[in-house]
Write an enzyme that holds these catalytic residues in place. Structure first.
Site, PDB file in Angstrom:
ATOM      1  N   ARG A 158      12.768   4.252  12.664  1.00 34.38           N
ATOM      2  CA  ARG A 158      11.545   5.054  12.624  1.00 34.38           C
ATOM      3  C   ARG A 158      10.695   4.799  13.868  1.00 34.38           C
ATOM      4  O   ARG A 158      11.207   4.331  14.887  1.00 34.38           O
ATOM      5  CB  ARG A 158      10.789   4.729  11.338  1.00 34.38           C
ATOM      6  CG  ARG A 158      11.618   5.164  10.110  1.00 34.38           C
ATOM      7  CD  ARG A 158      10.882   5.037   8.833  1.00 34.38           C
ATOM      8  NE  ARG A 158       9.686   5.876   8.834  1.00 34.38           N
ATOM      9  CZ  ARG A 158       8.704   5.718   7.962  1.00 34.38           C
ATOM     10  NH1 ARG A 158       8.771   4.802   7.024  1.00 34.38           N
ATOM     11  NH2 ARG A 158       7.647   6.511   8.015  1.00 34.38           N
ATOM     12  N   TYR A 178      10.916   8.884   1.780  1.00 33.88           N
ATOM     13  CA  TYR A 178      10.958   7.903   0.702  1.00 33.88           C
ATOM     14  C   TYR A 178      11.679   8.376  -0.554  1.00 33.88           C
ATOM     15  O   TYR A 178      11.912   7.591  -1.469  1.00 33.88           O
ATOM     16  CB  TYR A 178       9.531   7.472   0.335  1.00 33.88           C
ATOM     17  CG  TYR A 178       8.795   6.890   1.513  1.00 33.88           C
ATOM     18  CD1 TYR A 178       9.144   5.646   2.025  1.00 33.88           C
ATOM     19  CD2 TYR A 178       7.772   7.588   2.147  1.00 33.88           C
ATOM     20  CE1 TYR A 178       8.498   5.113   3.134  1.00 33.88           C
ATOM     21  CE2 TYR A 178       7.108   7.064   3.243  1.00 33.88           C
ATOM     22  CZ  TYR A 178       7.475   5.828   3.729  1.00 33.88           C
ATOM     23  OH  TYR A 178       6.836   5.306   4.824  1.00 33.88           O
ATOM     24  N   ALA A 202       3.156  -0.897   4.900  1.00 29.24           N
ATOM     25  CA  ALA A 202       2.559  -0.907   6.241  1.00 29.24           C
ATOM     26  C   ALA A 202       2.128  -2.301   6.675  1.00 29.24           C
ATOM     27  O   ALA A 202       2.114  -2.604   7.876  1.00 29.24           O
ATOM     28  CB  ALA A 202       1.379   0.052   6.292  1.00 29.24           C
ATOM     29  N   HIS A 231      12.590  -2.417   2.091  1.00 30.48           N
ATOM     30  CA  HIS A 231      11.971  -1.174   2.569  1.00 30.48           C
ATOM     31  C   HIS A 231      12.879  -0.016   2.194  1.00 30.48           C
ATOM     32  O   HIS A 231      14.092  -0.080   2.425  1.00 30.48           O
ATOM     33  CB  HIS A 231      11.760  -1.207   4.081  1.00 30.48           C
ATOM     34  CG  HIS A 231      10.796  -2.258   4.503  1.00 30.48           C
ATOM     35  ND1 HIS A 231       9.443  -2.114   4.351  1.00 30.48           N
ATOM     36  CD2 HIS A 231      11.001  -3.500   5.011  1.00 30.48           C
ATOM     37  CE1 HIS A 231       8.848  -3.216   4.766  1.00 30.48           C
ATOM     38  NE2 HIS A 231       9.779  -4.070   5.167  1.00 30.48           N
ATOM     39  N   ASN A 269       7.838  -5.564  -0.989  1.00 30.54           N
ATOM     40  CA  ASN A 269       7.801  -4.472  -0.025  1.00 30.54           C
ATOM     41  C   ASN A 269       6.358  -4.426   0.463  1.00 30.54           C
ATOM     42  O   ASN A 269       5.505  -3.830  -0.188  1.00 30.54           O
ATOM     43  CB  ASN A 269       8.200  -3.138  -0.655  1.00 30.54           C
ATOM     44  CG  ASN A 269       8.220  -2.012   0.360  1.00 30.54           C
ATOM     45  OD1 ASN A 269       7.624  -2.123   1.427  1.00 30.54           O
ATOM     46  ND2 ASN A 269       8.884  -0.920   0.027  1.00 30.54           N
ATOM     47  N   ARG A 322       4.471  11.326  -1.978  1.00 29.99           N
ATOM     48  CA  ARG A 322       4.289  11.294  -0.524  1.00 29.99           C
ATOM     49  C   ARG A 322       5.627  11.339   0.214  1.00 29.99           C
ATOM     50  O   ARG A 322       6.599  10.726  -0.197  1.00 29.99           O
ATOM     51  CB  ARG A 322       3.501  10.056  -0.097  1.00 29.99           C
ATOM     52  CG  ARG A 322       4.279   8.754  -0.263  1.00 29.99           C
ATOM     53  CD  ARG A 322       3.460   7.531   0.111  1.00 29.99           C
ATOM     54  NE  ARG A 322       3.371   7.346   1.533  1.00 29.99           N
ATOM     55  CZ  ARG A 322       3.815   6.270   2.173  1.00 29.99           C
ATOM     56  NH1 ARG A 322       4.377   5.275   1.522  1.00 29.99           N
ATOM     57  NH2 ARG A 322       3.686   6.180   3.471  1.00 29.99           N
ATOM     58  N   PRO A 342       0.794  -1.222   0.000  1.00 35.66           N
ATOM     59  CA  PRO A 342       0.000   0.000   0.000  1.00 35.66           C
ATOM     60  C   PRO A 342       0.832   1.282   0.000  1.00 35.66           C
ATOM     61  O   PRO A 342       1.886   1.353   0.622  1.00 35.66           O
ATOM     62  CB  PRO A 342      -0.838  -0.097   1.275  1.00 35.66           C
ATOM     63  CG  PRO A 342      -0.146  -1.085   2.133  1.00 35.66           C
ATOM     64  CD  PRO A 342       0.560  -2.023   1.214  1.00 35.66           C
ATOM     65  N   ASN A 343       0.331   2.237  -0.735  1.00 36.36           N
ATOM     66  CA  ASN A 343       0.869   3.595  -0.855  1.00 36.36           C
ATOM     67  C   ASN A 343       2.160   3.701  -1.652  1.00 36.36           C
ATOM     68  O   ASN A 343       2.640   4.811  -1.892  1.00 36.36           O
ATOM     69  CB  ASN A 343       1.048   4.249   0.523  1.00 36.36           C
ATOM     70  CG  ASN A 343      -0.268   4.426   1.236  1.00 36.36           C
ATOM     71  OD1 ASN A 343      -1.219   4.938   0.652  1.00 36.36           O
ATOM     72  ND2 ASN A 343      -0.349   3.988   2.466  1.00 36.36           N
ATOM     73  N   GLU A 374      12.626  -9.225   1.367  1.00 37.69           N
ATOM     74  CA  GLU A 374      11.804  -8.082   1.786  1.00 37.69           C
ATOM     75  C   GLU A 374      12.625  -6.807   1.652  1.00 37.69           C
ATOM     76  O   GLU A 374      13.784  -6.769   2.069  1.00 37.69           O
ATOM     77  CB  GLU A 374      11.369  -8.279   3.238  1.00 37.69           C
ATOM     78  CG  GLU A 374      10.511  -7.168   3.790  1.00 37.69           C
ATOM     79  CD  GLU A 374      10.090  -7.441   5.224  1.00 37.69           C
ATOM     80  OE1 GLU A 374      10.299  -6.550   6.068  1.00 37.69           O
ATOM     81  OE2 GLU A 374       9.568  -8.540   5.512  1.00 37.69           O
TER      82      GLU A 374
END
Length: 161
Positions: free
Chosen positions: A106, A22, A76, A99, A73, A17, A9-10, A97
């Site tokens: 974070r 990012y 969330a 990110h 990825n 964003r 998502p996103n 995976e």
């Protein structure tokens, strides 16, 4: 050899964003770089992005018999989705995976990855370059798997003689 890249998502909003986290690169640009790497290394690559958990689970399951490796990825969903974790565990396909940001630097709720324990590895905090590293890593994993299968086949042929 085929690699399926699954984006959560996103990630379709990259370049728009939170560029301070990012970066300015769009998802299409990351995918273009990955495609170029795949072509140079004679790999097939397919991209999938969804904001919906069930669609991501479905795509992971569709990889059975269709893909040799997964780069994911989960965004969330990394921190919340037992369903995605279970799908990755069930398909038994080498998975890396990725990110863009360092999830461990974070907010505390981002520190735990439910999906990482069922992946071959995790790359965090390298920005878009993390996807390149995942391609290099996946290429190595797939070459090792192919070599192991070849050695097993040769051993079986030798036993049959």
């Amino acid at each position: 050899m085929k690699i399926v890249v699954i984006q959560g998502p996103n990630l379709n909003m990259l370049g728009v964003r939170e560029q301070n986290i990012y970066g300015p690169m769009k998802l299409e640009d990351i995918h273009a770089q990955m495609k170029a790497f795949a072509e140079q290394n004679k790999l097939e690559i397919e991209f999938f992005q969804s904001n919906l958990e069930g669609e991501i689970v479905d795509r992971i399951q569709e990889c059975i018999g269709d893909a040799d490796g997964i780069i994911i990825n989960p965004a969330a969903y990394t921190h919340t989705s037992i369903a995605i974790r279970d799908a990755l565990a069930a398909v038994k396909i080498p998975t890396i995976e990725v990110h863009l940001s360092n999830i461990h630097a974070r907010e505390e709720f981002r520190h735990n990855s439910l999906t990482a324990p069922v992946c071959a590895g995790q790359i965090v905090g390298m920005g878009p370059f993390g996807y390149h590293l995942a391609m290099v890593g996946m290429t190595q994993i797939l070459n090792e798997v192919a070599a192991m299968k070849q050695a097993q086949q040769q051993a079986q042929k030798a036993q049959q003689k």
